[in-house]
Design an enzyme around this catalytic site. Sequence first.
Site, short mmCIF file in Angstrom:
data_model
loop_
_atom_site.label_atom_id
_atom_site.label_comp_id
_atom_site.label_asym_id
_atom_site.label_seq_id
_atom_site.Cartn_x
_atom_site.Cartn_y
_atom_site.Cartn_z
N CYS A 41 5.10 -49.19 73.01
CA CYS A 41 4.01 -50.46 71.71
C CYS A 41 2.15 -49.86 72.73
O CYS A 41 2.60 -49.47 73.59
CB CYS A 41 4.15 -51.25 71.53
SG CYS A 41 5.14 -51.60 71.08
N LEU A 60 5.30 -48.68 67.57
CA LEU A 60 5.88 -47.84 67.04
C LEU A 60 7.04 -48.44 66.68
O LEU A 60 7.83 -49.22 67.63
CB LEU A 60 5.85 -46.78 67.91
CG LEU A 60 7.18 -45.76 68.00
CD1 LEU A 60 6.28 -44.40 66.49
CD2 LEU A 60 7.20 -44.73 68.99
N ILE A 92 12.99 -50.69 67.36
CA ILE A 92 14.60 -50.89 67.09
C ILE A 92 13.77 -52.30 66.18
O ILE A 92 12.27 -53.00 66.31
CB ILE A 92 14.72 -51.70 68.23
CG1 ILE A 92 15.49 -50.35 69.65
CG2 ILE A 92 15.53 -53.21 68.01
CD1 ILE A 92 16.07 -50.95 70.31
N ASN A 98 5.82 -54.05 75.61
CA ASN A 98 6.15 -52.09 75.02
C ASN A 98 7.10 -52.24 75.84
O ASN A 98 7.12 -52.69 76.86
CB ASN A 98 4.77 -51.33 75.88
CG ASN A 98 5.02 -50.41 76.18
OD1 ASN A 98 5.56 -49.80 75.36
ND2 ASN A 98 3.80 -49.53 76.69
N GLU A 109 12.05 -50.80 75.70
CA GLU A 109 13.00 -51.36 74.95
C GLU A 109 13.71 -52.08 75.72
O GLU A 109 14.47 -51.58 77.88
CB GLU A 109 13.57 -49.92 74.69
CG GLU A 109 12.45 -48.63 73.74
CD GLU A 109 12.42 -49.36 71.98
OE1 GLU A 109 13.75 -50.20 72.05
OE2 GLU A 109 12.04 -48.78 71.62
N ASP A 157 14.29 -56.36 70.54
CA ASP A 157 14.55 -57.16 71.79
C ASP A 157 13.80 -58.05 72.38
O ASP A 157 14.02 -58.78 73.09
CB ASP A 157 14.82 -55.34 72.12
CG ASP A 157 13.78 -54.89 71.97
OD1 ASP A 157 12.87 -55.09 71.24
OD2 ASP A 157 13.19 -54.03 73.43
N GLY A 169 15.64 -36.25 81.28
CA GLY A 169 15.92 -35.67 82.96
C GLY A 169 15.19 -36.03 83.81
O GLY A 169 15.71 -35.91 84.78
#
Length: 634
Positions: A2, A51, A54, A75, A77, A100, A371
Site C-alpha cells: 500500500c 493493493l 492478504i 503498508n 506484510e 495482518d 534475491g
Amino acid sequence: MCGICGFTKFNKTVEDADNILKAMSDTLISRGPDEEGFYLTDNMCMGIRRLKVIDLVTGSQPIYNEKKDLCIVYNGEIYNFKELRCQLEKNGHSFYTASDTEVIIHLYEDFGEDCVKKINGMFAFAIYDEKKQKLFLARDRIGIKPLYYAKIDNELIFASELKAIFKYPYFKKSIDYNSLVQYLLSGYISAPNVIFAGIKKLMPGYSMSFSNGSGKNCYGDVVTNKYWDIRYDDSEHKVRTENEYAEKLLYELKNSVKRMLISDVPVGAFLSGGIDSSSIVAFMSQLIPGKVKTFSIGFEEKTFNELDSANKVAKIFGTEHYSEVFSDAKMLQTMPQVIDFLDEPLADPSIIPTFLLSKFTRKEVTVALSGDGGDELFAGYPVYQAHRLAKYYKKIPKNIRENVIKKMIYNMPVSLNNNSLDYRLKRFVASVDYPMFIRHFIWKGGFLPEEIPYLFTEDVKKNITQTDFFMPTVEIEDKIDPLEQLLYFDLKSYLSDDILMKVDRASMACSLEVRPPFLDDTFVGFVAKIPFKLKLHNFTTKYILKKSMQKFLPNDIIRQNKKGFNVPIGKWLNKEFKTLVLDVLSENRLKKQKIFKPDVVKQLLDEHFAGKVDNRKRLWSLLIFEWWLEKWGM
C-alpha cells in the site's frame, strides 16, 4: 502492499484538510490501485491506497481496535501474523477482519510502542491514539518499506513517498545541498537525510511518536526510538562447525521462503540466474512444486546479459519461466517513466531494468520474491575483495605504486563494457590510500571527494555546511572485524537507501509487491552469528552460501562472476543518449540553475566522448539529477 499518508491538525491551522488528504493519497495510486480509505477527525487525517494481497474481502483500511479509539494505516506484510493473532485472541481480543493489519493494532493495545518488536515482516505504518492524541509511526528493521516525515508549523506530515508530501500546501521546496553532495559522492542519499530541507526519512529499525499534550513527549516534539539493530556475534563458532553452519543456513532460508509465500494472490519470483535468486527459486520449487513462475529479462549487450544462466536454473527446477530481451531503444524510452515515479534522485541505473522486470512480471502475478540482500549479508560485492587486496597492495613501496603501477593503469585504454577491468583498476589505485570507509564510498560511488569543490558554483558552496560526508549515519560496533563494519554499513544504509529504494519505487510503480526472503528478520539474525571468515573466505565472496547451495545448484551457477543488474550507460552516453545529454547538461541550462559550473561539466563530457576517461558514473549522476530537478525540484 500500500501507500500511506497523513498529517496532524493539533494546531488547527490546516484548512481544506479533506481535499489535501485526497490529493496526497492520489499520488500513491500505483502503490495501491485496488482501494482507498480515509480517517479524518478534528486532530488527525490519514489516508491509504491499498493493493490487495492478504484478506481480499474484509481487509479494507483504515482499521480500528474494538473501542475504535485507535486507528491504523499500514503498508507491508507481516509474515507471523497468524501466530500473533492466535495469541492475541487468547488474550481476549476480537477480530473483524482476516488481515495482518488488524494484528498490529491489537499488539499496540497490549504492548504499546514495543509492538514492533513482536513483528516479523516488512512494513511502514501509522497508528493514531485518540485518547492520548498521539501519532505513532514505525518502519521495518531493514528498511524494505519507505516512510518520510516532515514537521511544518508544529504539525507532523508523513507519507510513503515524497511526492505525497509535495501536495501538502504548507510545505515549500528547498534543496538540501549537503544531501546533494552525498548523492554525487555515493549515488544515493542516506537516511535520515532527504534531498529537500525539512523532510526526513525514518531510519530502518526505528519508530517515532508525535503528541498533542504534556509529558515526556510534549506538544510538537518528534521522539524517535531505535527498537532494533543487527548484532554480529560469532560466539557460536566454538560449538558449531562449518558444515553445521551450512546445514543451518539451508534450514533457515527455506523457512524464510516458506513464510514469504503466504498470500491470497499469485506469487512468482525474479530470476537473474545468480546464486541469490536461484537459491530462492530452489526452495520455492520444493515448497510449491510445479507451481513456480519465474521472470527474467535480458539485454542486447552481451556483457550485461544473464539470460542463459536464468534459463538454465528455470529448466533445472521446472518453473513456468517467462523471459524477454529489451533493446537499448526500449530501455531509453523507459527513462521518462522512471523519472515520473522517482521523486528523489537515485543514480543507480539498474532502476531501469528493475522497472521493466516489474512491469513484465505484473502481467502474471501480484507478488514476486527476490534475491535482494544476499550481497549485504554474505559480503558478495567485489569491493570486499578489493579491500582485502588493498592491504597487500599498500605494502608495495609508495614510489613504485605512484610512478610505475598507477601510470601503467591510467594508460590502459578505456572500455565501456560491464565491470571493465580498466575502470575497476583505475578506481582502485585512485582511492586505495584513503581511509577504509572513504574508499568504500569511492569504489562504489561517482565523484571523488576532491572533485566536489570544483563542481559547484560559489553560491551553492555557501549552502554546504557539512564537512565530513563519509561519516556513517548509523552506529557501528568498533569491536567487530573492520570489513564486517563495512558489511554492517552496507546492510543499514546502502541496502535500504539504494537497493531497496530502487526496488520499492520500480515495483510499486507497477503495483507489484516484492518480498526478499534473505531479509527475513529471523534469517538476518541467524546470518549475523556466522563468522565473517565464512562469508568472505580469503578472496571467495559468499563462501558459506555457495557451500550450502552446492546441494541444489550446478557449480557454474554458484561460481560465476557477479555481473549485477547493470545497464550499458557508458555506451548510451556516447551514442543513444548523446544528444539528450548535451541538451540536459548544456551550458545555458546549467547557467540558469546556478548549481554546477558549466565548464567543469563540459570537461567531463569531452573526456568521456573522446574515450580518454570513463566518466559514466559522474555523468549519469548529473543527468539523473538534472532530469529529477526539472520534474520534481522546481
